[in-house]
Design a protein around this motif. Structure first.
Motif, PDB file in Angstrom:
ATOM      1  N   THR B  12      -0.178  -3.706  -2.737  1.00 14.82           N
ATOM      2  CA  THR B  12       0.041  -4.812  -3.672  1.00 14.82           C
ATOM      3  C   THR B  12       0.327  -6.029  -2.794  1.00 14.82           C
ATOM      4  N   SER B  13       0.619  -7.149  -3.429  1.00 16.19           N
ATOM      5  CA  SER B  13       0.930  -8.343  -2.639  1.00 16.19           C
ATOM      6  C   SER B  13       2.265  -8.177  -1.911  1.00 16.19           C
ATOM      7  N   GLU B  14       3.057  -7.204  -2.365  1.00 17.87           N
ATOM      8  CA  GLU B  14       4.398  -7.053  -1.800  1.00 17.87           C
ATOM      9  C   GLU B  14       4.582  -5.782  -0.987  1.00 17.87           C
ATOM     10  N   SER B  15       3.630  -4.868  -1.059  1.00 19.99           N
ATOM     11  CA  SER B  15       3.869  -3.580  -0.398  1.00 19.99           C
ATOM     12  C   SER B  15       2.671  -3.096   0.406  1.00 19.99           C
ATOM     13  N   VAL B  16       2.989  -2.328   1.427  1.00 19.90           N
ATOM     14  CA  VAL B  16       1.993  -1.896   2.405  1.00 19.90           C
ATOM     15  C   VAL B  16       2.055  -0.379   2.539  1.00 19.90           C
ATOM     16  N   ARG B  17       0.894   0.228   2.725  1.00 22.09           N
ATOM     17  CA  ARG B  17       0.845   1.664   3.009  1.00 22.09           C
ATOM     18  C   ARG B  17       0.345   1.841   4.435  1.00 22.09           C
ATOM     19  N   MET B  18       1.000   2.707   5.184  1.00 27.21           N
ATOM     20  CA  MET B  18       0.561   2.996   6.546  1.00 27.21           C
ATOM     21  C   MET B  18       0.508   4.497   6.750  1.00 27.21           C
ATOM     22  N   VAL B  19      -0.491   4.913   7.517  1.00 28.36           N
ATOM     23  CA  VAL B  19      -0.574   6.304   7.937  1.00 28.36           C
ATOM     24  C   VAL B  19      -0.259   6.315   9.430  1.00 28.36           C
ATOM     25  N   VAL B  20       0.757   7.083   9.799  1.00 25.84           N
ATOM     26  CA  VAL B  20       1.266   7.061  11.173  1.00 25.84           C
ATOM     27  C   VAL B  20       1.101   8.440  11.805  1.00 25.84           C
ATOM     28  N   ALA B  21       0.645   8.461  13.052  1.00 20.13           N
ATOM     29  CA  ALA B  21       0.506   9.725  13.767  1.00 20.13           C
ATOM     30  C   ALA B  21       1.881  10.196  14.213  1.00 20.13           C
ATOM     31  N   ALA B  22       2.350  11.278  13.619  1.00 14.97           N
ATOM     32  CA  ALA B  22       3.662  11.843  13.965  1.00 14.97           C
ATOM     33  C   ALA B  22       3.591  13.348  13.700  1.00 14.97           C
ATOM     34  N   PRO B  23       2.842  14.062  14.547  1.00 16.61           N
ATOM     35  CA  PRO B  23       2.575  15.479  14.280  1.00 16.61           C
ATOM     36  C   PRO B  23       3.829  16.334  14.117  1.00 16.61           C
ATOM     37  N   HIS B  24       4.870  16.052  14.933  1.00 22.23           N
ATOM     38  CA  HIS B  24       6.086  16.858  14.829  1.00 22.23           C
ATOM     39  C   HIS B  24       6.730  16.706  13.453  1.00 22.23           C
ATOM     40  N   VAL B  25       6.705  15.482  12.938  1.00 28.71           N
ATOM     41  CA  VAL B  25       7.317  15.219  11.636  1.00 28.71           C
ATOM     42  C   VAL B  25       6.470  15.865  10.542  1.00 28.71           C
ATOM     43  N   ALA B  26       5.149  15.704  10.663  1.00 31.43           N
ATOM     44  CA  ALA B  26       4.242  16.213   9.632  1.00 31.43           C
ATOM     45  C   ALA B  26       4.285  17.740   9.553  1.00 31.43           C
ATOM     46  N   ARG B  27       4.534  18.379  10.683  1.00 35.83           N
ATOM     47  CA  ARG B  27       4.556  19.839  10.738  1.00 35.83           C
ATOM     48  C   ARG B  27       5.666  20.414   9.857  1.00 35.83           C
ATOM     49  N   LYS B  28       6.768  19.699   9.752  1.00 32.69           N
ATOM     50  CA  LYS B  28       7.955  20.269   9.119  1.00 32.69           C
ATOM     51  C   LYS B  28       8.368  19.626   7.808  1.00 32.69           C
ATOM     52  N   CYS B  29       7.915  18.407   7.530  1.00 33.79           N
ATOM     53  CA  CYS B  29       8.551  17.666   6.439  1.00 33.79           C
ATOM     54  C   CYS B  29       8.239  18.269   5.075  1.00 33.79           C
ATOM     55  N   GLU B  30       9.148  18.034   4.139  1.00 32.20           N
ATOM     56  CA  GLU B  30       9.016  18.514   2.763  1.00 32.20           C
ATOM     57  C   GLU B  30       9.317  17.340   1.833  1.00 32.20           C
ATOM     58  N   PRO B  31       8.860  17.440   0.570  1.00 30.20           N
ATOM     59  CA  PRO B  31       9.129  16.347  -0.371  1.00 30.20           C
ATOM     60  C   PRO B  31      10.619  16.024  -0.441  1.00 30.20           C
ATOM     61  N   GLY B  32      10.916  14.735  -0.430  1.00 29.43           N
ATOM     62  CA  GLY B  32      12.301  14.293  -0.543  1.00 29.43           C
ATOM     63  C   GLY B  32      12.888  13.859   0.787  1.00 29.43           C
ATOM     64  N   GLN B  33      12.264  14.256   1.883  1.00 29.41           N
ATOM     65  CA  GLN B  33      12.827  13.893   3.190  1.00 29.41           C
ATOM     66  C   GLN B  33      12.376  12.496   3.611  1.00 29.41           C
ATOM     67  N   PHE B  34      13.036  11.970   4.631  1.00 30.45           N
ATOM     68  CA  PHE B  34      12.728  10.600   5.049  1.00 30.45           C
ATOM     69  C   PHE B  34      12.568  10.518   6.566  1.00 30.45           C
ATOM     70  N   ILE B  35      12.074   9.391   7.007  1.00 26.12           N
ATOM     71  CA  ILE B  35      11.985   9.104   8.442  1.00 26.12           C
ATOM     72  C   ILE B  35      12.818   7.857   8.713  1.00 26.12           C
ATOM     73  N   MET B  36      13.096   7.586   9.986  1.00 26.06           N
ATOM     74  CA  MET B  36      13.656   6.286  10.342  1.00 26.06           C
ATOM     75  C   MET B  36      12.768   5.685  11.407  1.00 26.06           C
ATOM     76  N   TYR B  37      12.505   4.397  11.264  1.00 28.44           N
ATOM     77  CA  TYR B  37      11.699   3.747  12.287  1.00 28.44           C
ATOM     78  C   TYR B  37      12.470   2.609  12.937  1.00 28.44           C
ATOM     79  N   ARG B  38      12.071   2.296  14.163  1.00 30.70           N
ATOM     80  CA  ARG B  38      12.597   1.133  14.869  1.00 30.70           C
ATOM     81  C   ARG B  38      11.413   0.516  15.574  1.00 30.70           C
TER      82      ARG B  38
END
Lengths: 473, 279
Positions: B12-38
């Motif tokens: 939208t004009s206000e929001s962005v979608r990104m697909v990020v390469a993070a195999p370790h995170v993708a291997r384990k994550c489940e619905p409801g979990q979050f990431i932190m970025y810097r």
């Protein structure tokens, strides 16, 4: 040589003083408070050592440094030898020389200290570490030939850095996993710049890396890999857990979640790790109070209150539930805080935090205490004086009353046996846990303790892991 | 070593979608979990709920709204750029058991984090009735994705430009009045929206799960910046949540704590926009 030393010790009864930044100046900056010894002072101080036969000082050191040997080398101006001896026992001497409570360890047992002031072992340790970083005199470290086995170390704090460095030197392939984006653990997020400059810590971590340790940040073990996965499909022969006591303990009084009430971990992490004191140059924000109350009497409380002054507080006070002499903080930290204008109120316990209508802290209520019979810690148990409640104004509160072990790994590792304090149960000598091949040490085992005791645990566990892996050939 | 952005689009004009390469995170994550970025050395650690993941590709999808300096800054990153730090999966995952018929309410950007939960609920054999709402039509996100995972989907807009003129709570009330029976409710969105949903569902005695987006520093239980009172007890959204029983949450406190850095956030954003920022 020995004759000379004996003569000097008769003359010099006190430690050579270490120059410090004047309180009025340092309270407005983040630069390190003590400047450290110069070469001549260090040599003179080292020459105070009696070179006594039994060397009781070594027994007071959790990492068993051959203290007389390195002190003698400094007295002899053989700085390369001094740092060689030091680094063969301790991977982080520049850290230990700054933050160790030497007064209750090596220096407390110094024979010279029975009549006069003990040898300033801590200052000499700091001196030789800093001297080496400046002049690079240390011979290359001895690293054993590769053993062809891998060890995972979890947590890049004092315990993990020590275990990782020692294991790498024994010839193990070591991967050091860190949950944060940077190494150091409490040395980076907890201990402020004015007590342990980050540049010094970086050098120590670089040294551990130079031993062959591979550091992987942003890895929350327990979430991204389980301990069982490290041991299984990832092919590590052993795992060392040194994840610290990261979970803050609260006061348990109403109003604790008001805005302006920080755990010491949050207050210090925002400032030390995230550098909120340089906002907006750095993105992480902070609300520094003008009238700050810090609850607690340990080193973390001292770090928090001294940081509050540097963040611009007009008034910063420690409120502690026991008396001055029970305070767990190092004497040096207490004195530094006093010199900087921190106010101390003893024998008071918090009963309430009061807030404004929009949720901000506006004051606290305390009750006076008196000390009763000693409790399990050996200190007098604080007892409330009924009806002695009183209120004080403040606009910020830091809660520095201790920590619990971080729960992430224990929760993700069901087979891991815990104590009733939720710390990991280990064999004290080897660090071995209830799971074969899994070792632990530092605050995750002891609860909140000192940097050096964590390092000692890391060292013992490295030996324990070596014995375990050697037996499993 | 950073984390590479593999795809990016302005949803939208206000929001962005990104697909990020993070195999370790993708291997384990489940619905409801979050990431932190810097983003870089001077960056803040920002939590974002995982909007989608692909274990085979080793990717994590994040969807974020440009609200402050760190999100505006991230929005300037292009495909091929790397995010300095990207850590996860954090938090507890949501237990998507067999609940029965579940009303899933996503408000604004909250539609992004509710999406993997909806998919999880559907896969677990639940009947999913989704209600998604936004301020206006062009801010409604993931409509087709949500429709594909829902047995029924309703859209509301605050200005009436699309779907029902009103809030997601208005739509839920209509459905309940029409005789729809629900066994549970899931609500993700801005705090006022979740609070409004909980007020309604408490009256209906309908169990409601919410996901709290709080201010965090470490995301691993260390600091308590994210603390929230749930059922009279202090909980940490990062390790005890972010999913909680919405009827137990102290919303007034959560609201106040969420706003506590507003002036600094405004200052940082203004500086960034003027080009004086940390970048």
């Amino acid at each position: 040589m020995a004759e000379e030393k004996k003569e000097k010790k008769k003359v010099v009864r006190e430690k050579y003083p270490m120059r410090e930044q004047p309180p009025a100046e340092r309270v407005r900056n983040y630069k390190e408070v003590p400047y450290g010894y110069d070469v001549e002072t260090a040599v003179a101080e080292a020459s105070r050592c009696l070179a006594c036969k039994d060397s009781p000082c070594i027994g007071g050191c959790p990492v068993e440094i051959d203290i007389p040997a390195f002190v003698r080398a400094i007295a002899d101006r053989d700085f390369a030898e001094a740092i060689r001896v030091m680094k063969s026992y301790n991977n982080l001497p520049a850290v230990c020389g700054r933050v160790c409570p030497q007064e209750t360890q090596c220096e407390q047992l110094c024979i010279l200290g029975k009549k006069f002031e003990p040898v300033a072992i801590g200052r000499l340790e700091r001196f030789i570490a800093d001297y080496d970083y400046e002049h690079k005199v240390a011979p290359p470290p001895k690293i054993d030939p590769p053993k062809g086995k891998k060890v995972a170390v979890v947590g890049a704090g004092p315990a993990g850095l020590t275990a990782a460095g020692d294991l790498a030197r024994m010839g193990y392939g070591v991967v050091l996993y860190e949950a944060f984006h940077d190494t150091g653990g409490v040395l980076r997020y907890g201990i402020p710049e004015f007590r342990l400059p980050k540049a010094i810590l970086d050098k120590e971590v670089d040294y551990v890396r130079s031993l062959g340790v591979k550091v992987e940040c942003n890895m929350v073990i327990g979430k991204v890999f389980t301990v069982e996965e490290l041991l299984g499909e990832m092919g590590f022969g052993a795992v060392f857990i040194g994840t610290g006591a990261g979970l803050p303990r609260w006061m348990g009084v109403p109003g604790e979640n008001l805005i302006g009430v920080y755990s010491s971990n949050e207050w210090l992490t925002r400032i030390n790790l995230m550098r909120a004191y340089e906002f907006p140059k750095y993105d992480t924000p902070i609300w520094p109070g003008k009238n700050v109350i810090v609850i607690g009497g340990g080193n973390t409380a001292m770090d928090s209150v001294r940081t509050a002054l540097r963040m611009g507080a007009d008034k910063a006070s420690i409120y502690y539930r026991r008396s001055e002499k029970e305070m767990p903080a190092r004497v040096e930290e207490y004195h530094h805080a006093q010199q900087e204008g921190v106010q101390f109120r003893f024998l008071v316990a918090p009963t309430k935090v009061m807030g404004t209508d929009d949720g901000w802290v506006r004051g606290m209520e305390f009750v006076e205490m008196e000390l009763g019979e000693p409790d399990e810690s050996g200190r007098g148990r604080p007892i409330e004086k009924k009806g002695s409640n009183f209120e004080v104004d403040c606009d910020m509160v830091v809660v520095a009353v201790g920590t619990f072990p971080n729960p992430i790994i224990p929760e993700a590792t069901p087979r891991l046996e815990l104590t009733k304090w939720r710390t990991i149960k280990v064999d004290e000598e080897t660090g071995a846990s209830s799971i074969p091949g899994v070792f632990a040490g530092g605050d995750i085992v002891t609860g909140g303790a000192t940097v050096i005791s964590a390092m000692g645990a890391g060292k013992r566990a490295a030996r324990g892991i070596d014995a375990y892996l050697s037996g499993n050939k | 070593m950073g984390y590479k952005i593999l795809a990016r689009d302005d949803i939208t004009s206000e929001s962005v979608r990104m697909v990020v390469a993070a195999p370790h995170v993708a291997r384990k994550c489940e619905p409801g979990q979050f990431i932190m970025y810097r983003l870089d050395d001077k960056g803040e650690r920002i939590p974002l709920t995982i909007a989608d993941f692909d274990r085979a590709q080793g990717t994590i999808t994040i969807i974020f709204q440009k609200v402050g300096k760190s999100t505006y800054h991230l929005a300037t990153f292009k495909v091929g750029d790397e995010i300095r730090d990207f850590v996860g999966p954090l938090g507890r995952h949501m237990d998507v058991g067999r609940l029965g018929t579940v009303a899933c309410l996503g408000g604004g950007l909250g539609i992004a984090p509710i999406y993997p939960k909806v998919r999880g609920l559907k896969e677990a054999g639940n009947r999913v009735v989704s209600i998604i709402g936004a301020r206006r039509k062009d801010l409604v996100i993931l409509e087709s994705e949500m429709r594909a995972q829902s047995d029924e989907l309703y859209v509301t807009t605050d200005d009436g430009s699309y779907g029902l003129h009103g809030f997601v709570t208005d739509q839920l009330k209509i459905l309940v009045d029409q005789g729809h029976k629900f066994d549970a409710c899931l609500a993700v969105g801005p705090i006022p929206m979740m609070e409004a949903v909980c007020k309604l569902t408490a009256a209906l005695k309908l169990r409601t799960i919410v996901s709290l987006d709080t201010i965090m520093v470490d995301g691993t239980g260390m600091c308590g910046s994210c603390r929230v009172t749930v059922g009279g007890e202090t909980k940490f959204a990062c390790v005890d949540g972010p999913v909680f029983d919405g009827h137990q949450v102290d919303w007034a406190e959560a609201k106040a704590r969420q706003c506590r850095y507003r002036p600094q956030e405004a200052e940082a954003l203004a500086r960034f926009r003027e080009g004086k920022g940390a970048a």
